[in-house]
Design an enzyme around this catalytic site. Sequence first.
Site, short mmCIF file in Angstrom:
data_model
loop_
_atom_site.label_atom_id
_atom_site.label_comp_id
_atom_site.label_asym_id
_atom_site.label_seq_id
_atom_site.Cartn_x
_atom_site.Cartn_y
_atom_site.Cartn_z
CE LYS A 1 -0.51 0.11 5.00
NZ LYS A 1 -1.17 -0.59 6.10
NE ARG B 1 -5.81 -0.82 11.92
CZ ARG B 1 -4.87 -0.80 10.98
NH1 ARG B 1 -4.19 0.32 10.74
NH2 ARG B 1 -4.59 -1.88 10.27
C1 LIG Z 1 -0.20 -1.30 6.76
C2 LIG Z 1 -0.45 -2.60 7.38
C3 LIG Z 1 0.61 -3.51 7.58
C4 LIG Z 1 2.06 -3.17 7.27
O1 LIG Z 1 2.58 -2.35 8.28
P1 LIG Z 1 4.14 -1.93 8.31
O2 LIG Z 1 4.31 -1.25 9.61
O3 LIG Z 1 4.37 -1.05 7.14
O4 LIG Z 1 4.92 -3.18 8.23
C5 LIG Z 1 0.31 -4.75 8.10
N1 LIG Z 1 -0.95 -5.10 8.42
C6 LIG Z 1 -2.01 -4.25 8.25
C7 LIG Z 1 -3.37 -4.71 8.62
C8 LIG Z 1 -1.78 -2.98 7.73
O5 LIG Z 1 -2.82 -2.15 7.57
#
Ligand SMILES: *Cc1c(COP(=O)(O)O)cnc(C)c1O
Length: 354
Positions: free
Chosen positions: A35, A128
Site C-alpha cells: 500500500k 483498531r
Molecule cells: C499497513 C499494514 C501492515 C504493514 O505495516 P508496516 O508497519 O508497514 O509493516 C500490516 N498489516 C495491516 C493490517 C496494515 O494495515
Amino acid sequence: MYPLVCVNKQHLLENVRAVTALCAEKHIEVTGVTKVFGADPEIARVYVEGGVKRLGDSRIENLKQLQGVEAEKWLIRPPMLSEVEDLVAFADASLNSELVTIQAISDAALKKGTQHRIILMVDLGDIREGFIDHDELLEVAAETEKMPGVHLYGIGVNLTCFSFVQSDEEKMETLARVAAAISERIGRELEVVSGGNSATLDLMLRDGIPARVNNLRLGESLLFGKERAKYTYLPGTHRDVFTLQCEIVEVKEKPSMPWGEIGVDSYGNTPSFIDRGMRKKAICAIGKQDFDVETSTATDPGLIVLGASSDHLMVDVTDSEKDYQVGDLIEFQLGYFSTMRAFTSKYVTKQYIG
Ligand SMILES: *Cc1c(COP(=O)(O)O)cnc(C)c1O
C-alpha cells in the site's frame, strides 16, 4: 518531469532478502505489504524476486494492478460489503472481523465458482480492527468453517497502528492460544497465524514469538529497512530506496519573519517562526499534495526545510555549500508517509533504477 521519485530496485531487493532471511530463521513467512507504493507492479515484483510469496494491500483498486504478479493476494483491511464481488475476483484472502461480511464474501465466491480465504482478526489492545471477545471469535470461526464459499485460513492481529500499543510476548502467546482454541474447535490446524506488522520484528529478533505464529505482514521494514518498535535499522538494509527530486522555481533573499497580521492555518493553528534574519530562500514546485515534509530528509545537510503549502515548498538554502539557482534540483530521502503521498499523487513522475 519534476517532481520525480526514483526507486532503487537493487537496494529494495537487498532489503527484502535481508528481512525475509531474518524472518525465515524464526520460521516466519512474510506477506509483503504494497500500500505504501500504491501497489506499483514494478516494485511489487521486486518483493517477489526477493522471495515473498504473498502480497497484501488495504485497497482492492491496488490489488487489481497486481493481477500480473505471481503471488497470493491479501486484502489487509476488512472488506466493504459493497466490494465483495471485486474482492473475490482480485484477492485470494482477506482480513475480516464481521460475520455479515464473511457471509457476503461466501455468497459472492460461490456465485463466481471460487473459494476465498478468510483470516479472522483479533484485537489485542490497539483498538483498531478485530474481535476483543474470544468466545465470539470462536463462534464466528465455527460459522466460517461451515460456509461453502470461504475457507477459514487463519487468524491475525494488528498492533502499533492506532493506539501504538506494542507487541509483546504475552500478546503473541494470547494469539497462539486463540489459534489453538480455534483449531481444537474445527478439528484441524489453521494455515496462517499472522503476528502483526513491522512493529513485531523487534520482538521476533528477541525470540519473543511462539512457534505457532508463522506470518508477519511487512511494509515499512522491507521498504526502509526499519523495524517499528524501536525504529532501529535492520542489518544489511538500505534506507535510500525512494529518492525525490523537486525543482527550484524561485530563489530570493527574504526575512525569516513574516510581516503583517498573522492568522491561523487550515488546521486552526497559529504558525510560529524562528528569526534567523535575512536568508537565502528557495521555493520548489512541490507541495503537501505530493509528499510529506515531516517524513522526508533533505540529502543536502546544509538545508533548512521551512515548510510546505499544497504546491510550494519553502527551503532555507543559506547554509548550504551549494549555490542554488532557479532550475536546480533539491533532493529528499522519503520515509513512510511521504512515499505513500508521492505514489498517490499523479503529479509525481516515477523512475526506476537497478
Ligand atoms: C499497513 C499494514 C501492515 C504493514 O505495516 P508496516 O508497519 O508497514 O509493516 C500490516 N498489516 C495491516 C493490517 C496494515 O494495515
